[in-house]
Write an enzyme that holds these catalytic residues in place. Structure first.
Site, PDB file in Angstrom:
ATOM      1  N   TRP A 186       0.828  -1.207   0.000  1.00 45.64           N
ATOM      2  CA  TRP A 186       0.000   0.000   0.000  1.00 45.64           C
ATOM      3  C   TRP A 186       0.859   1.252   0.000  1.00 45.64           C
ATOM      4  O   TRP A 186       0.552   2.228  -0.698  1.00 45.64           O
ATOM      5  CB  TRP A 186      -0.958  -0.008   1.192  1.00 45.64           C
ATOM      6  CG  TRP A 186      -1.917  -1.152   1.134  1.00 45.64           C
ATOM      7  CD1 TRP A 186      -2.057  -2.159   2.046  1.00 45.64           C
ATOM      8  CD2 TRP A 186      -2.864  -1.445   0.087  1.00 45.64           C
ATOM      9  NE1 TRP A 186      -3.021  -3.039   1.638  1.00 45.64           N
ATOM     10  CE2 TRP A 186      -3.536  -2.635   0.454  1.00 45.64           C
ATOM     11  CE3 TRP A 186      -3.205  -0.818  -1.114  1.00 45.64           C
ATOM     12  CZ2 TRP A 186      -4.527  -3.211  -0.346  1.00 45.64           C
ATOM     13  CZ3 TRP A 186      -4.200  -1.390  -1.912  1.00 45.64           C
ATOM     14  CH2 TRP A 186      -4.838  -2.568  -1.519  1.00 45.64           C
ATOM     15  N   ASP A 244      -1.651   6.481   6.384  1.00 46.71           N
ATOM     16  CA  ASP A 244      -2.741   5.588   5.990  1.00 46.71           C
ATOM     17  C   ASP A 244      -2.999   4.681   7.200  1.00 46.71           C
ATOM     18  O   ASP A 244      -2.133   3.898   7.595  1.00 46.71           O
ATOM     19  CB  ASP A 244      -2.286   4.768   4.771  1.00 46.71           C
ATOM     20  CG  ASP A 244      -3.310   3.721   4.328  1.00 46.71           C
ATOM     21  OD1 ASP A 244      -4.319   3.525   5.030  1.00 46.71           O
ATOM     22  OD2 ASP A 244      -3.074   3.098   3.268  1.00 46.71           O
ATOM     23  N   LYS A 300     -12.152  -1.997   6.824  1.00 43.47           N
ATOM     24  CA  LYS A 300     -11.345  -2.895   7.641  1.00 43.47           C
ATOM     25  C   LYS A 300     -11.874  -2.925   9.084  1.00 43.47           C
ATOM     26  O   LYS A 300     -12.038  -3.969   9.659  1.00 43.47           O
ATOM     27  CB  LYS A 300      -9.877  -2.456   7.644  1.00 43.47           C
ATOM     28  CG  LYS A 300      -9.293  -2.188   6.259  1.00 43.47           C
ATOM     29  CD  LYS A 300      -8.926  -3.449   5.510  1.00 43.47           C
ATOM     30  CE  LYS A 300      -8.781  -3.260   4.017  1.00 43.47           C
ATOM     31  NZ  LYS A 300      -7.639  -2.496   3.563  1.00 43.47           N
TER      32      LYS A 300
HETATM   33  C1  LIG Z   1      -7.119  -2.121   2.176  1.00 46.28           C
HETATM   34  C2  LIG Z   1      -6.083  -1.076   2.239  1.00 46.28           C
HETATM   35  C3  LIG Z   1      -5.954  -0.100   1.243  1.00 46.28           C
HETATM   36  C4  LIG Z   1      -6.811  -0.079   0.014  1.00 46.28           C
HETATM   37  O1  LIG Z   1      -8.067   0.334   0.361  1.00 46.28           O
HETATM   38  P1  LIG Z   1      -9.207   0.581  -0.728  1.00 46.28           P
HETATM   39  O2  LIG Z   1     -10.271   1.203   0.108  1.00 46.28           O
HETATM   40  O3  LIG Z   1      -9.571  -0.760  -1.275  1.00 46.28           O
HETATM   41  O4  LIG Z   1      -8.665   1.483  -1.761  1.00 46.28           O
HETATM   42  C5  LIG Z   1      -4.992   0.866   1.409  1.00 46.28           C
HETATM   43  N1  LIG Z   1      -4.195   0.880   2.476  1.00 46.28           N
HETATM   44  C6  LIG Z   1      -4.280  -0.039   3.459  1.00 46.28           C
HETATM   45  C7  LIG Z   1      -3.365   0.030   4.636  1.00 46.28           C
HETATM   46  C8  LIG Z   1      -5.229  -1.044   3.363  1.00 46.28           C
HETATM   47  O5  LIG Z   1      -5.322  -1.971   4.326  1.00 46.28           O
END
Ligand SMILES: *Cc1c(COP(=O)(O)O)cnc(C)c1O
Length: 360
Positions: free
Chosen positions: A102, A172, A196
């Site tokens: 990511w 993030d 998540k």
């Molecule tokens: C799942 C995830 C993403 C991607 O998320 P989307 O909402 O599918 O774009 C980005 N960063 C992290 C840390 C993730 O766990």
């Protein structure tokens, strides 16, 4: 009806109480004769829902007043472009730490818009650790410094934040959102996809320090300019109304269950149960160095691909589902977000012990 223990990395389990409330309110939300799915995002009823969600999030995370909270669409992945478009506006440079897919994707996207300095990476050991950061490698005039706080695929987390001085830190937090207290004031921006740990898919929450807003590049699409949404209280266009409503219910659930301090306690207890088992097992082992282990995502393996596949299959038959590791890593991964009860992790550990005995 029988519900399984779902160890998916996302979309993932939601608290059962939340699902029951949503089911009870499905046809008639609080006597208004409509489902939240059906109502206008400009209605008074929905306005109360989104305001309540924001107030609860501010309360739970103790978000200072000089931060905006945005409820957006597009997923975490859309922010990979929105971040440079909004904030790479001074020197045109930004620092990134690459701790997994990511962060790597975020850095690659930012490269389209400016100069990206990769401060450190843990790619050499399949992202199984958080690299030590050398401040001498930081760009003093960077527009921001970017990290992926909890690495969903590899199961690592920053236990200590980089000291970036005046350079705004952007993180993030998709897979550790609301899992434990976090000092928001240390960040220029925090963001994450909600699927998540916070809500169903479709919602991305961004928490941004106000002084960083309003400097987006001219070419920034209106919908990617954070100021557009900040000025309109996340109602510039139609937001993901139903997901925001479930988010509100999850936040209510968190408040009723002791807030983020209590979540941390719960999550530490759950993770310890699983890590302790892994550390003592002769068949299974965790893949992350102990000091950087995530509370939320726990990857583990046996030394045999065949046994890994057998484990995933038999676990699913026993009601422990989605334990297959990410396609780029293999093995297993148990995601144990807030909504996973202690009993679920206990059931997993019991099953692992049984499997270990049978396959010794
Ligand atoms: C799942 C995830 C993403 C991607 O998320 P989307 O909402 O599918 O774009 C980005 N960063 C992290 C840390 C993730 O766990």
């Amino acid at each position: 009806m029988s519900r399984v223990y779902n160890f998916s990395a996302g979309p993932s389990m939601l608290p059962e109480e939340v699902l029951k409330t949503a089911a009870a309110e499905m046809l008639d939300y609080h006597g208004c004769g409509q489902s939240v799915m059906e109502m206008s995002h400009r209605s008074k009823v929905f306005d109360e829902i989104i305001k309540s969600a924001e107030a609860s999030l501010r309360e739970l995370m103790r978000i200072p007043d000089n931060y905006k909270v945005l409820f957006l669409q597009g997923g975490a992945s859309t922010q990979f472009a929105a971040i440079p478009l909004n904030f790479m506006n001074g020197s045109g440079k930004a620092d990134y730490v690459v701790t997994g897919q990511w962060a790597k994707k975020a850095a690659a996207e930012a490269k389209k818009y400016g100069e990206v300095n990769i401060v450190a990476s843990s790619a050499d050991k399949t992202f199984s650790y958080i690299p030590k950061l050398d401040k001498a490698a930081f760009t003093p005039d960077a527009d921001y410094f970017y990290i992926c706080m909890n690495n969903t695929i590899y199961g690592t987390v920053y236990h200590e934040l980089p000291d970036t001085g005046k350079v705004p830190l952007i993180a993030d937090i998709s897979s550790c959102f609301l899992s434990e207290p976090l000092d928001v004031s240390k960040f220029g921006m925090l963001y994450g996809g909600a699927q998540k740990n916070v809500a169903p898919a479709g919602l991305t929450i961004c928490i941004i320090r106000e002084d960083l807003l309003g400097h987006a590049r001219d070419i920034t699409p209106t919908m990617l300019d954070y100021k557009t949404h900040a000025d309109a209280d996340s109602l510039y266009n139609t937001p993901p109304c139903y997901t925001i409503y479930i988010c509100k219910l999850v936040l209510d659930w968190l408040k009723e269950n002791g807030g983020l301090e209590a979540m941390r306690e719960r999550n530490v207890k759950k993770a310890k149960l699983l890590y302790d088992y892994l550390d003592n097992s002769k068949l299974f082992r965790g893949t992350v160095v102990p000091e950087d282990r995530s509370l939320m995502n726990v990857p583990f393996v046996t030394d045999s691909d065949e046994l890994n596949a057998k484990f995933v299959k038999e676990a699913a038959e026993a009601g422990l589902v989605n334990l297959k590791g990410h396609r780029t890593v293999g093995g297993m991964r148990a995601s144990i977000y807030n909504a996973m009860p202690y009993e679920g992790v206990q059931a997993l550990v019991d099953f692992m012990a049984k499997f270990e005995k049978e396959n010794a």
